[in-house]
Design a protein around this motif. Structure first.
Motif, PDB file in Angstrom:
ATOM      1  N   ASP A  87      39.637  48.040  38.661  1.00 54.29           N
ATOM      2  CA  ASP A  87      39.631  49.166  39.719  1.00 54.29           C
ATOM      3  C   ASP A  87      41.061  49.153  40.293  1.00 54.29           C
ATOM      4  O   ASP A  87      40.790  49.904  41.432  1.00 54.29           O
ATOM      5  CB  ASP A  87      38.502  48.776  40.698  1.00 54.29           C
ATOM      6  N   SER A  88      42.078  48.848  39.797  1.00 56.62           N
ATOM      7  CA  SER A  88      43.261  48.997  40.506  1.00 56.62           C
ATOM      8  C   SER A  88      44.284  48.966  39.148  1.00 56.62           C
ATOM      9  O   SER A  88      44.251  48.862  38.095  1.00 56.62           O
ATOM     10  CB  SER A  88      43.258  48.108  41.538  1.00 56.62           C
ATOM     11  N   TYR A  89      45.599  49.024  39.967  1.00 60.25           N
ATOM     12  CA  TYR A  89      46.827  48.987  38.970  1.00 60.25           C
ATOM     13  C   TYR A  89      47.118  47.497  38.850  1.00 60.25           C
ATOM     14  O   TYR A  89      47.202  46.624  39.800  1.00 60.25           O
ATOM     15  CB  TYR A  89      48.080  49.646  39.633  1.00 60.25           C
ATOM     16  N   THR A  90      47.415  47.156  37.521  1.00 57.10           N
ATOM     17  CA  THR A  90      47.862  45.621  37.405  1.00 57.10           C
ATOM     18  C   THR A  90      48.933  45.021  38.361  1.00 57.10           C
ATOM     19  O   THR A  90      48.872  43.922  38.750  1.00 57.10           O
ATOM     20  CB  THR A  90      48.223  45.434  35.810  1.00 57.10           C
ATOM     21  N   GLU A  91      49.823  45.883  38.485  1.00 61.09           N
ATOM     22  CA  GLU A  91      50.884  45.304  39.510  1.00 61.09           C
ATOM     23  C   GLU A  91      50.540  45.278  40.856  1.00 61.09           C
ATOM     24  O   GLU A  91      51.268  44.622  41.644  1.00 61.09           O
ATOM     25  CB  GLU A  91      52.131  46.368  39.139  1.00 61.09           C
ATOM     26  N   LYS A  92      49.435  45.802  41.345  1.00 60.76           N
ATOM     27  CA  LYS A  92      48.910  45.434  42.544  1.00 60.76           C
ATOM     28  C   LYS A  92      47.785  44.209  42.576  1.00 60.76           C
ATOM     29  O   LYS A  92      47.752  43.581  43.743  1.00 60.76           O
ATOM     30  CB  LYS A  92      48.143  46.781  43.027  1.00 60.76           C
ATOM     31  N   VAL A  93      47.502  44.031  41.370  1.00 59.73           N
ATOM     32  CA  VAL A  93      46.320  42.863  41.259  1.00 59.73           C
ATOM     33  C   VAL A  93      47.057  41.537  41.126  1.00 59.73           C
ATOM     34  O   VAL A  93      47.080  40.426  41.874  1.00 59.73           O
ATOM     35  CB  VAL A  93      45.396  42.900  40.264  1.00 59.73           C
ATOM     36  N   MET A  94      47.857  41.493  39.870  1.00 55.28           N
ATOM     37  CA  MET A  94      48.707  40.337  39.404  1.00 55.28           C
ATOM     38  C   MET A  94      49.828  40.552  38.688  1.00 55.28           C
ATOM     39  O   MET A  94      49.603  40.848  37.545  1.00 55.28           O
ATOM     40  CB  MET A  94      47.794  39.132  38.831  1.00 55.28           C
ATOM     41  N   PRO A  95      51.035  41.311  39.289  1.00 57.30           N
ATOM     42  CA  PRO A  95      51.822  41.782  38.138  1.00 57.30           C
ATOM     43  C   PRO A  95      52.388  41.178  37.114  1.00 57.30           C
ATOM     44  O   PRO A  95      52.612  39.670  37.245  1.00 57.30           O
ATOM     45  CB  PRO A  95      52.927  41.882  39.386  1.00 57.30           C
ATOM     46  N   LEU A  96      52.445  41.595  36.044  1.00 58.72           N
ATOM     47  CA  LEU A  96      53.110  41.240  34.870  1.00 58.72           C
ATOM     48  C   LEU A  96      54.372  41.502  34.912  1.00 58.72           C
ATOM     49  O   LEU A  96      55.312  41.008  34.228  1.00 58.72           O
ATOM     50  CB  LEU A  96      52.390  41.886  33.706  1.00 58.72           C
ATOM     51  N   ASP A  97      54.876  42.729  35.385  1.00 60.68           N
ATOM     52  CA  ASP A  97      56.309  43.165  35.591  1.00 60.68           C
ATOM     53  C   ASP A  97      56.877  43.088  36.964  1.00 60.68           C
ATOM     54  O   ASP A  97      57.337  42.116  37.183  1.00 60.68           O
ATOM     55  CB  ASP A  97      56.492  44.588  34.797  1.00 60.68           C
ATOM     56  N   GLU A  98      56.686  44.339  37.465  1.00 56.43           N
ATOM     57  CA  GLU A  98      57.098  44.039  39.139  1.00 56.43           C
ATOM     58  C   GLU A  98      55.993  44.801  40.095  1.00 56.43           C
ATOM     59  O   GLU A  98      55.284  45.402  39.377  1.00 56.43           O
ATOM     60  CB  GLU A  98      58.370  45.103  39.074  1.00 56.43           C
ATOM     61  N   GLU A  99      55.895  44.290  41.132  1.00 61.53           N
ATOM     62  CA  GLU A  99      55.083  44.976  42.091  1.00 61.53           C
ATOM     63  C   GLU A  99      55.042  46.368  42.138  1.00 61.53           C
ATOM     64  O   GLU A  99      56.264  47.062  42.253  1.00 61.53           O
ATOM     65  CB  GLU A  99      55.183  44.398  43.483  1.00 61.53           C
ATOM     66  N   LEU A 100      53.858  46.990  42.025  1.00 61.13           N
ATOM     67  CA  LEU A 100      53.946  48.394  42.270  1.00 61.13           C
ATOM     68  C   LEU A 100      53.784  48.833  43.596  1.00 61.13           C
ATOM     69  O   LEU A 100      53.153  48.426  44.344  1.00 61.13           O
ATOM     70  CB  LEU A 100      52.807  49.130  41.492  1.00 61.13           C
ATOM     71  N   VAL A 101      54.877  49.735  44.300  1.00 64.54           N
ATOM     72  CA  VAL A 101      54.769  50.178  45.590  1.00 64.54           C
ATOM     73  C   VAL A 101      54.234  51.844  45.493  1.00 64.54           C
ATOM     74  O   VAL A 101      54.889  52.520  44.659  1.00 64.54           O
ATOM     75  CB  VAL A 101      56.021  50.280  46.280  1.00 64.54           C
TER      76      VAL A 101
END
Length: 555
Positions: free
Chosen positions: A182-196
């Protein structure tokens, strides 16, 4: 052996349409993740996987493990196309008693793994790969994983194990679509960088942000990073993985959730929601309306075609159009198969070879051997016997079959028996062999007549518009029915190839949006138009589509 590009591409489109129909009928399911892996599944099934649908338990088969099991509609649709069961069975998706459940189930012949709880598929795959090694089999294991499920610790324990035991008969593919439940991976548990924010576009395109490949490398894996929607890149990566010895391989495939349906793309809402039935005909039209741009490199520097190919690659062209002229069928002469063979190692982008030559049946094998992925010959220099032989040669070598007609030529009667076998029809809108010509306006009317004939004869390929296509008329060519567009001086003749291709895509997108709004109006009037517009909530799409609807008077 060719890429089998057009056959894979057509099956990918059919699979997406089956997913839409099945999930809509069920009223539930996961179209978003099925679409993000569509090209991956198409390449595996119709190019690399060894299987026998009439004998699903064949002991020498390869195995496809769908670890992201919720995307089962994307698996089942390909299995239907591959012949495991009739496509009509997809109408039973997620029903009691059906073999086709919300996750893959072993009750369905051809399913290798019950993908329920996420994060388990890789462990299962390693066991299968080790078992094949012990049994002395040549079995290869393909494992398709979701990026959200790699939050699970078991995935990384499995990664260590595969490296320790050098499981090189395993190829994992990470469907890196940046969205989970229900969200973007980088907001849940980043694999790359945190998504702003919610804009994935820069993260998707900016290689400096990609960290997940480094994680897998640190675990001892051979890592290959690709655009997961480019069939040729998926194919090349799978080949490279198979050639790697002494280490497991993972293909990090950057994808777009919901790819192919604009309102689903990059939208977490469509992770696990089915489309309403009222939208299905519009979505099917959208899926049938995907387009390709093919720059013609002879419009560039003929003394340095290698550089023109590199410019096409940098510009993210879909194909590279190669005009072969013999100085006989047309007054000019360009190059032959020897030059194509020299250019082939420069890129994996499909070579769209257009033979403007006499007696093509005598030369077609040379162009297959040179590395062409699509070969088109002219109707004016063929008859039923010679074209039938050309079709057989190309099909046997997994090369796309094309037929071209000049501005003053209609489809000959003999050609109609071959229409169901054609992958591509080139409609010349200038006289071939002469540079600097403008688009012949009567081609628009010709295209409408041609569409009627093609529909009557079950054409399932692509019409390519070639000659005088510019930013001013590409929208009209799209409306005519063309889905591949050759650009000479309008693309290769420009300094910024990437920028001009982007502008071409924008023009096509505008024409497609307009067509879909018209479809919505025809089906349900202004009310359905408003509902269709409201589906487009990501980015600026809604504003752009609303403006088109206003111009049409539907808002």
């Amino acid at each position: 052996m060719g890429l089998n590009y057009y056959q894979i591409k057509k099956n990918v489109r059919k699979a997406r349409k089956l997913v839409i129909k099945a999930t809509s009928n069920a009223g539930s399911g996961h179209p978003g993740g099925s679409f993000s892996m569509a090209e991956i599944m198409g390449c595996i099934f119709f190019k690399h996987l060894r299987f026998d649908p009439k004998n699903p338990q064949w002991d020498q088969r390869d195995k496809l493990i769908l670890s992201k099991g919720h995307a089962s509609p994307g698996l089942f649709s390909n299995m239907a196309l591959a012949g495991y069961f009739d496509a009509s069975e997809l109408d039973t998706l997620r029903q009691f008693g059906s073999r086709l459940q919300g996750h893959p189930d072993l009750k369905c012949p051809g399913v290798e793994f019950c993908g329920g709880s996420l994060g388990i598929g890789l462990s299962f795959s390693i066991g299968s790969a080790l078992a094949a090694r012990l049994d002395g089999k040549q079995t290869r294991i393909y494992t398709v994983m979701g990026d959200g499920e790699t939050d699970e610790g078991q995935v990384w324990e499995a990664a260590m194990s595969a490296s320790k035991y050098k499981v090189d008969n395993l190829t994992a593919i990470l469907d890196r679509n940046f969205i989970q439940q229900d969200s973007y991976t980088e907001k849940v548990m980043p694999l790359d960088e945190e998504l702003v924010g919610d804009d994935l576009s820069e993260m998707w395109k900016d290689a400096s942000r990609w960290k997940v490949g480094d994680k897998w490398r640190s675990f001892g894996w051979n890592v290959i990073e690709i655009d997961g929607h480019r069939i040729e890149q998926v194919d090349s990566a799978i080949k490279k993985a198979a050639q790697t010895k002494g280490a497991p391989s993972i293909i990090i495939a950057r994808t777009i959730k919901g790819k192919g349906v604009e309102h689903m793309e990059d939208n977490p809402k469509w992770h696990g929601q089915a489309p309403k039935k009222e939208f299905v005909p519009i979505i099917e039209m959208e899926l049938d309306s995907q387009s390709m741009i093919a720059p013609s490199i002879i419009a560039g520097d003929m003394t340095n075609l290698e550089n023109e190919v590199k410019r096409c690659v940098a510009g993210r062209a879909d194909y590279i159009h190669l005009d072969v002229m013999d100085g006989e069928f047309v007054p000019n002469k360009t190059f032959d198969h020897t030059k194509i063979k020299e250019l082939r190692p420069l890129t994996v982008i499909p070579f769209d070879t257009h033979l403007m030559i006499n007696n093509p049946v005598r030369h077609v094998r040379d162009y297959v051997d040179a590395g062409s992925d699509i070969v088109t010959v002219h109707a004016e220099v063929c008859d039923a016997a010679s074209f039938g032989e050309i079709c057989d040669i190309l099909s046997a070598n997994q090369v796309g079959v094309g037929l071209a007609i000049n501005p003053d030529t209609d489809l000959p009667e003999w050609s109609k028996q071959f229409i169901p076998r054609l992958d591509q029809i080139i409609v010349m809108s200038v006289v071939p062999g002469r540079s600097g010509q403008k688009y012949i306006e009567s081609t628009h009317e010709k295209m409408h007549r041609l569409n009627q004939i093609l529909s009557e004869h079950r054409f399932d390929g692509c019409i390519e518009a070639d000659g005088g296509v510019t930013l001013d008329n590409i929208g009209a060519c799209f409306v005519d029915g063309a889905r591949a567009f050759v650009g000479g001086s309008a693309i290769i003749g420009q300094q910024d190839v990437r920028g001009i291709i982007r502008e071409f895509r924008h023009k096509i997108a505008h024409a497609r949006r307009k067509m879909l709004i018209q479809k919505a109006f025809d089906l349900g009037g202004k009310d359905l138009v408003a509902k269709w517009i409201d589906l487009h909530i990501i980015g600026e799409k809604k504003n752009l589509i609303s403006q088109i609807a206003k111009e049409l008077g539907y808002v």
